[in-house]
Design a protein around this motif. Structure first.
Motif, mmCIF file in Angstrom:
data_model
loop_
_atom_site.group_PDB
_atom_site.id
_atom_site.type_symbol
_atom_site.label_atom_id
_atom_site.label_comp_id
_atom_site.label_asym_id
_atom_site.label_seq_id
_atom_site.Cartn_x
_atom_site.Cartn_y
_atom_site.Cartn_z
ATOM 1 N N GLY A 31 -18.881 -9.638 5.996
ATOM 2 C CA GLY A 31 -18.389 -11.011 6.033
ATOM 3 C C GLY A 31 -17.364 -11.229 7.125
ATOM 4 N N MET A 32 -16.528 -10.227 7.337
ATOM 5 C CA MET A 32 -15.518 -10.342 8.386
ATOM 6 C C MET A 32 -16.172 -10.374 9.762
ATOM 7 N N ALA A 33 -17.161 -9.531 9.973
ATOM 8 C CA ALA A 33 -17.826 -9.509 11.275
ATOM 9 C C ALA A 33 -18.589 -10.804 11.503
ATOM 10 N N ALA A 34 -19.358 -11.217 10.495
ATOM 11 C CA ALA A 34 -20.146 -12.433 10.635
ATOM 12 C C ALA A 34 -19.247 -13.648 10.806
ATOM 13 N N GLY A 35 -18.078 -13.601 10.180
ATOM 14 C CA GLY A 35 -17.153 -14.727 10.231
ATOM 15 C C GLY A 35 -16.490 -14.918 11.573
ATOM 16 N N LEU A 36 -16.760 -14.047 12.516
ATOM 17 C CA LEU A 36 -16.229 -14.230 13.863
ATOM 18 C C LEU A 36 -17.005 -15.287 14.628
ATOM 19 N N TRP A 37 -18.258 -15.507 14.204
ATOM 20 C CA TRP A 37 -19.116 -16.467 14.882
ATOM 21 C C TRP A 37 -18.627 -17.882 14.646
ATOM 22 N N PRO A 38 -18.969 -18.818 15.548
ATOM 23 C CA PRO A 38 -18.718 -20.227 15.267
ATOM 24 C C PRO A 38 -19.509 -20.654 14.039
ATOM 25 N N PRO A 39 -19.132 -21.705 13.309
ATOM 26 C CA PRO A 39 -17.824 -22.339 13.459
ATOM 27 C C PRO A 39 -16.757 -21.555 12.730
ATOM 28 N N ALA A 40 -15.753 -21.131 13.448
ATOM 29 C CA ALA A 40 -14.628 -20.440 12.828
ATOM 30 C C ALA A 40 -13.370 -20.903 13.546
ATOM 31 N N ALA A 98 -8.524 -14.787 13.584
ATOM 32 C CA ALA A 98 -7.381 -13.920 13.855
ATOM 33 C C ALA A 98 -7.263 -12.791 12.843
ATOM 34 N N TRP A 99 -7.272 -13.119 11.556
ATOM 35 C CA TRP A 99 -7.106 -12.031 10.597
ATOM 36 C C TRP A 99 -8.339 -11.147 10.533
ATOM 37 N N ARG A 100 -9.537 -11.752 10.783
ATOM 38 C CA ARG A 100 -10.744 -10.926 10.796
ATOM 39 C C ARG A 100 -10.700 -9.921 11.945
ATOM 40 N N CYS A 101 -10.311 -10.388 13.122
ATOM 41 C CA CYS A 101 -10.165 -9.480 14.259
ATOM 42 C C CYS A 101 -9.136 -8.400 13.954
ATOM 43 N N ALA A 102 -8.043 -8.802 13.327
ATOM 44 C CA ALA A 102 -6.986 -7.840 13.027
ATOM 45 C C ALA A 102 -7.480 -6.777 12.056
ATOM 46 N N PHE A 103 -8.227 -7.184 11.042
ATOM 47 C CA PHE A 103 -8.741 -6.224 10.064
ATOM 48 C C PHE A 103 -9.701 -5.261 10.743
ATOM 49 N N PRO A 121 -0.538 -17.532 9.578
ATOM 50 C CA PRO A 121 0.687 -16.760 9.393
ATOM 51 C C PRO A 121 0.570 -15.353 9.951
ATOM 52 N N LEU A 122 1.596 -14.950 10.652
ATOM 53 C CA LEU A 122 1.629 -13.615 11.234
ATOM 54 C C LEU A 122 1.498 -12.557 10.161
ATOM 55 N N ARG A 123 2.094 -12.827 8.992
ATOM 56 C CA ARG A 123 2.085 -11.814 7.941
ATOM 57 C C ARG A 123 0.663 -11.487 7.476
ATOM 58 N N VAL A 124 -0.224 -12.480 7.485
ATOM 59 C CA VAL A 124 -1.608 -12.216 7.078
ATOM 60 C C VAL A 124 -2.302 -11.346 8.128
ATOM 61 N N VAL A 125 -2.064 -11.662 9.387
ATOM 62 C CA VAL A 125 -2.649 -10.881 10.479
ATOM 63 C C VAL A 125 -2.149 -9.445 10.426
ATOM 64 N N LEU A 126 -0.858 -9.269 10.205
ATOM 65 C CA LEU A 126 -0.293 -7.921 10.132
ATOM 66 C C LEU A 126 -0.823 -7.167 8.911
ATOM 67 N N ALA A 127 -0.921 -7.867 7.789
ATOM 68 C CA ALA A 127 -1.462 -7.224 6.590
ATOM 69 C C ALA A 127 -2.897 -6.786 6.828
ATOM 70 N N ALA A 128 -3.660 -7.634 7.520
ATOM 71 C CA ALA A 128 -5.050 -7.291 7.819
ATOM 72 C C ALA A 128 -5.119 -6.034 8.674
ATOM 73 N N LEU A 129 -4.240 -5.956 9.639
ATOM 74 C CA LEU A 129 -4.196 -4.786 10.525
ATOM 75 C C LEU A 129 -3.884 -3.519 9.732
ATOM 76 N N VAL A 143 -4.093 -2.994 6.319
ATOM 77 C CA VAL A 143 -5.096 -2.655 5.310
ATOM 78 C C VAL A 143 -6.383 -2.169 5.977
ATOM 79 N N GLY A 144 -6.752 -2.824 7.100
ATOM 80 C CA GLY A 144 -7.931 -2.375 7.844
ATOM 81 C C GLY A 144 -7.785 -0.934 8.305
ATOM 82 N N SER A 145 -6.572 -0.565 8.715
ATOM 83 C CA SER A 145 -6.335 0.809 9.165
ATOM 84 C C SER A 145 -6.532 1.804 8.029
ATOM 85 N N LEU A 146 -6.032 1.465 6.836
ATOM 86 C CA LEU A 146 -6.228 2.346 5.683
ATOM 87 C C LEU A 146 -7.712 2.510 5.398
#
Lengths: 143, 175
Positions: free
Chosen positions: A35-44, A50-55, B29-37, B39-42
């Protein structure tokens, strides 16, 4: 079962489970990678990306850390057919999008929630995967 | 709770296209992005430690006719057990820590897209031994197979999204 690695399997599994719990606790979401990968596509929106990329960046970083500190990276398979890699990628992407989940989304998080849909999905993809592996390896001998 | 379909949670009310938001604002929010980073790492650490980044190890589990490796049972078992226990605790709260509500799939109908999609995923997984998480995380060491698999995965997912939107343009959906 000579290749069984129970210790690292349990350890890794616990970390994956911990990640799922933390993500639910922090963000209120299923830790579903497809879901995170697919959610990178438009419309997003930018926020959604941002959080998907970060994860996903974290996912890569975490594996990178493990390989760097403990390692080694798994030995590359001797020339797995490229067309099969592309075909399997397309099927995994399409199928996980259609079923709204993968081994993490349905197999771990969905089952943990006792979701009927996830039990059904997981049983299906596990069974079909085993059948496919048998066909590819022992009947068709494509790989 | 009546459901139109699977993960079609109305997570955000329909609105005009929002203005792009900078990280650190209320919209992102930055905190969500940081949390994602974090948790994703774990998660990535767990995948690697468990050996799931090795497609041959995964295929050795899926290959019932070969030299069977049951490690995946331990991986999934441990992950599911810990998640189940943790979810029971976490989901009792009124809201998650960093967002204003839980966004958990609401449907329970087992329908054709679920089963067909799972079957297609199973075929793909059974061919190469990659599911999305390990394939993406293996980009960490520039796994040459992932350089083919991951873009294909993204294309496959994108294609499905386009087809789904064309079939039902008015439904607000998650991935």
């Amino acid at each position: 079962m000579s290749a069984l690695t129970p210790g690292s399997a349990l350890g890794g599994g616990l970390l994956i489970g911990l990640s799922a719990v933390l993500w639910m606790g922090f963000a209120g979401r299923i830790a579903g990678i497809s879901g995170m990968a697919a959610g990178l596509w438009p419309p997003a929106t930018t926020a959604e990306r941002a959080w998907r990329c970060a994860f996903l960046a974290g996912l890569i970083a975490g594996t990178g850390i493990w390989v760097f500190v403990w390692g080694p990276a798994p030995a590359a398979r001797p020339s797995f057919p490229t067309w099969l890699l592309v075909l399997s990628g397309l099927l995994v992407g399409f199928g996980t999008s259609m079923s709204h989940g993968c081994t993490s989304g349905h197999g771990v998080c969905g089952i943990a929630r006792l979701s009927r849909r996830s039990f059904a999905a997981t049983g299906t993809f596990l069974g079909v995967a085993m059948l496919t592996t048998y066909l590819v390896r022992h009947v068709l001998r494509w790989a | 709770m009546s459901c139109v379909g699977p993960s079609r949670t109305v997570a955000h009310p329909p609105a005009e296209a929002p203005a792009p938001a900078a990280i650190g604002t209320d919209a992102m929010p930055l905190r969500v992005v940081l949390a994602a980073l974090l948790v994703g790492s774990l998660f990535g650490l767990g995948l690697a430690w468990a050996g799931m980044i090795n497609p041959l190890k995964v295929l050795a589990f899926l290959d019932l006719a070969g030299a069977w490796d049951g490690s995946l049972v331990f991986v999934l078992g441990a992950a599911v057990l810990l998640s189940a226990l943790g979810y029971r605790i976490v989901l009792r709260r009124a809201r998650p820590l960093l967002e204003d509500r839980f966004q958990v799939p609401s449907g329970d109908r087992i329908d054709a897209p679920l089963l067909l999609g799972a079957a297609l995923f199973g075929v793909g997984w059974g061919i190469a031994g990659y599911c999305p998480g390990p394939a993406i995380s293996s980009l960490a060491y520039l796994n040459p197979e992932a350089l083919w698999f991951v873009p294909s995965l993204l294309v496959g997912a994108g294609l499905r999204r386009v087809l789904a939107r064309r079939a039902e343009p008015d439904v607000e959906r998650t991935a």
